[in-house]
Design an enzyme around this catalytic site. Structure first.
Site, PDB file in Angstrom:
ATOM      1  N   HIS A   1       4.255   5.463   1.929  1.00 33.24           N
ATOM      2  CA  HIS A   1       3.079   4.670   2.272  1.00 33.24           C
ATOM      3  C   HIS A   1       1.813   5.509   2.133  1.00 33.24           C
ATOM      4  CE1 HIS A   1       0.538   1.699   4.186  1.00 33.24           C
ATOM      5  NE2 HIS A   1       1.555   0.861   4.172  1.00 33.24           N
ATOM      6  N   HIS A   2       0.768   4.878   1.589  1.00 28.94           N
ATOM      7  CA  HIS A   2      -0.491   5.593   1.368  1.00 28.94           C
ATOM      8  C   HIS A   2      -1.169   5.969   2.692  1.00 28.94           C
ATOM      9  CE1 HIS A   2      -3.495   7.235  -1.137  1.00 28.94           C
ATOM     10  NE2 HIS A   2      -3.461   6.343  -2.101  1.00 28.94           N
ATOM     11  N   ALA A   3      -0.761   5.346   3.791  1.00 30.27           N
ATOM     12  CA  ALA A   3      -1.289   5.762   5.091  1.00 30.27           C
ATOM     13  C   ALA A   3      -0.840   7.159   5.455  1.00 30.27           C
ATOM     14  CB  ALA A   3      -0.847   4.780   6.181  1.00 30.27           C
TER      15      ALA A   3
ATOM     16  N   ASN B   1      -4.661  11.476   3.940  1.00 27.20           N
ATOM     17  CA  ASN B   1      -5.526  11.121   2.826  1.00 27.20           C
ATOM     18  C   ASN B   1      -6.856  11.848   2.937  1.00 27.20           C
ATOM     19  OD1 ASN B   1      -4.410   8.640   1.132  1.00 27.20           O
ATOM     20  ND2 ASN B   1      -3.730   8.406   3.250  1.00 27.20           N
TER      21      ASN B   1
ATOM     22  N   MET C   1       0.811  -1.205   0.000  1.00 32.03           N
ATOM     23  CA  MET C   1       0.000   0.000   0.000  1.00 32.03           C
ATOM     24  C   MET C   1       0.854   1.269   0.000  1.00 32.03           C
ATOM     25  SD  MET C   1      -3.279  -0.465  -0.151  1.00 32.03           S
ATOM     26  CE  MET C   1      -3.985  -2.053  -0.629  1.00 32.03           C
TER      27      MET C   1
END
Length: 528
Positions: A142-144, A328, A21
């Site tokens: 990281h998309h977090a 995000n 991710m």
């Protein structure tokens, strides 16, 4: 500490060896011909000066006891020798070798006990036309920690407008301890849950009112029209059958493996803008139209081409203007691509009507889409469901909602520099998941539209060929006469125009398609 939002944390819970991710990009850089330095070392020194500007690079995760709720971010000083590594490629390497490297490195998960990012610097590349030194950089974030627009804001803090790095005013930052006590973490988690619930309660009256207006047709769409689109009928749309239905099953709707294939393409931004303006289309319309044409060509060749239109999941930003927070703030919507239509003019009208219908519906409820929600017990639930979904191969058993992801991230339209090197390309590298084995992400940079195609290598090993079809689809879109509309007899035979354009690029595309993919050297032992 700052607890992750429900949306941010979900990218941690969804991550498995088959579904990394993190997002990133492949960049090509140019240095003077007489450059004799170590670009990886230069980059470490440069990033060290910019760390005060980029909190996403100097924080790590603190996990809640028993993983009961979303983790929190705590300050952490990154070891730049571990986060910025050098890889030497065979002398004279080019874009094929770099694409193979990204395909090999992308499935490698980021270590969760460190800040969630890593930069890979490549040397050994062939020089430029005037003997310029060239280096490449593959980034992983990281998309977090970031979405597409947050990554752009992060890049703006790191990059410069000229070869001489700008001076920055360093402001002291208050360091928090990396290890939190059990009581402190539980208090923070409970307080966060209460705050989230309170926000939901406060928002309910407005949400109910907005949803009532949508249901009542106040946004220009009746309930019957909405239901018609969901069932795949026109429902009053100006596009011929541009209603949204479940996606047709294709080879892309598969359980993904741990292997990735990556391809890139750059299109001239000025020519693309000129073409789309002639048709009154947005840049997003043009991107979707080009992807539609490429997918139709690819599936016509390799089969089977679905009789129903393929559907793209398209991220939409929920970010307020000027918001550069490293988190995000995005959601997904669905757009029908009209791949069942052979006539490019009809397909363009279809795509434009499909995006217009999407905007009219999503625009009214955009502010209601959640980016944060109570997370008590959610980690166990999502991780368990993700494991079952992958192991049971449910992607092949349940009806697909979308066939691929197509994302358009606005980027800078001026040349930028990093540690004295001019950035030539900015190819995005994004995420594929079970059931959606292809991600096409585009980003404007300087005078180009840079495209990165990330695919599961088992579901779509011919990703290079799809990139070549994107180029043909662009020329087809550029050649499409303005008078061509879905309801007007063609003034110029579109098929003849398309064939003429295709012949012009046939040799170039054939070489790209026929070229064997470069083999990436083993990741282990390649770093220095």
């Amino acid at each position: 500490m700052r607890q992750l939002s429900g949306l941010d944390a979900s990218f941690l819970y969804l991550e498995t060896p088959e579904m990394p991710m993190h997002v990133g990009a492949l960049h090509l850089f140019e240095l003077p011909a007489d450059y004799a330095g170590d670009f990886a070392a230069d980059l470490r020194e440069h990033i060290a000066t910019r760390l005060p500007l980029v909190p996403a690079l100097r924080r790590k995760l603190a996990w809640m006891p028993l993983n009961l709720a979303a983790p929190a971010w705590v300050d952490a000083e990154p070891d730049l020798a571990q986060h910025i590594v050098g890889i030497t490629l065979p002398e004279g390497s080019g874009i094929a070798e770099l694409q193979a490297q990204v395909g090999a490195l992308h499935p490698v998960l980021l270590e969760r006990d460190r800040p969630l990012w890593k930069f890979h610097v490549f040397d050994g590349l062939a020089p430029g036309p005037e003997g310029e030194q060239r280096r490449a950089l593959y980034t992983q974030l990281h998309h977090a920690a970031v979405d597409g627009q947050a990554a752009v804001a992060l890049a703006q803090a790191i990059l410069d407008l000229g070869p001489e790095p700008r001076e920055i005013a360093v402001r002291p930052t208050r360091q928090r301890k990396g290890q939190l006590g059990l009581a402190e973490m539980l208090r923070g988690a409970v307080a966060h849950q209460v705050m989230q619930l309170g926000g939901i309660v406060k928002a309910l009256p407005g949400a109910v009112g907005t949803l009532s207006q949508v249901a009542g047709g106040a946004v220009g769409d009746s309930v019957s029209g909405l239901l018609a689109r969901l069932k795949g009928r026109p429902g009053g749309s100006s596009a011929q059958g541009s209603g949204l239905a479940l996606a047709p099953r294709t080879r892309l709707n598969a359980t993904v493996s741990t292997h990735r294939a990556f391809a890139t393409l750059s299109l001239p931004l000025a020519a693309l803008n000129a073409a789309r303006r002639r048709h009154g289309a947005s840049l997003n319309d043009a991107v979707l139209m080009i992807c539609s044409g490429a997918l139709r060509r690819f599936f016509t060749r390799h089969g089977p081409l679905p009789r129903k239109p393929m559907v793209a999941a398209v991220p939409i930003s929920l970010r307020a203007a000027g918001d550069t927070a490293s988190n995000n703030q995005a959601s997904l919507t669905l757009v029908s691509l009209g791949t069942h239509l052979a006539d490019p003019a009809k397909r363009l009208a279809y795509v434009m009507a499909s995006t217009a219908a999407m905007k009219s519906t999503v625009g009214s409820v955009k502010n209601l889409l959640p980016t944060d929600f109570p997370s008590m017990g959610v980690p166990w639930l999502i991780e368990g469901l993700t494991a079952v979904y992958g192991r049971a191969g449910l992607a092949e058993r349940i009806p697909p909602v979308a066939n691929l992801v197509i994302s358009n991230v606005p980027g800078p339209t001026v040349p930028l520099y990093l540690a004295g090197a001019r950035m030539l390309t900015n190819y995005p590298a994004s995420i594929v998941v079970h059931g959606v084995a292809l991600n096409i992400t585009v980003q404007t940079y300087d005078q180009s539209l840079d495209i990165g195609l990330m695919a599961c290598a088992e579901a779509l090993p011919q990703v290079d060929e799809l990139a070549a079809h994107l180029e043909i689809a662009f020329y087809e879109f550029q050649a499409l006469p303005v008078a061509e509309r879905a309801d007007v007899a063609p003034a110029t035979p579109v098929k003849a125009v398309a064939k003429k354009v295709a012949r012009k690029v046939a040799k170039k595309v054939a070489k790209k398609v026929a070229r064997p993919r470069a083999q990436a050297p083993a990741v282990r032992g390649a770093s220095r």
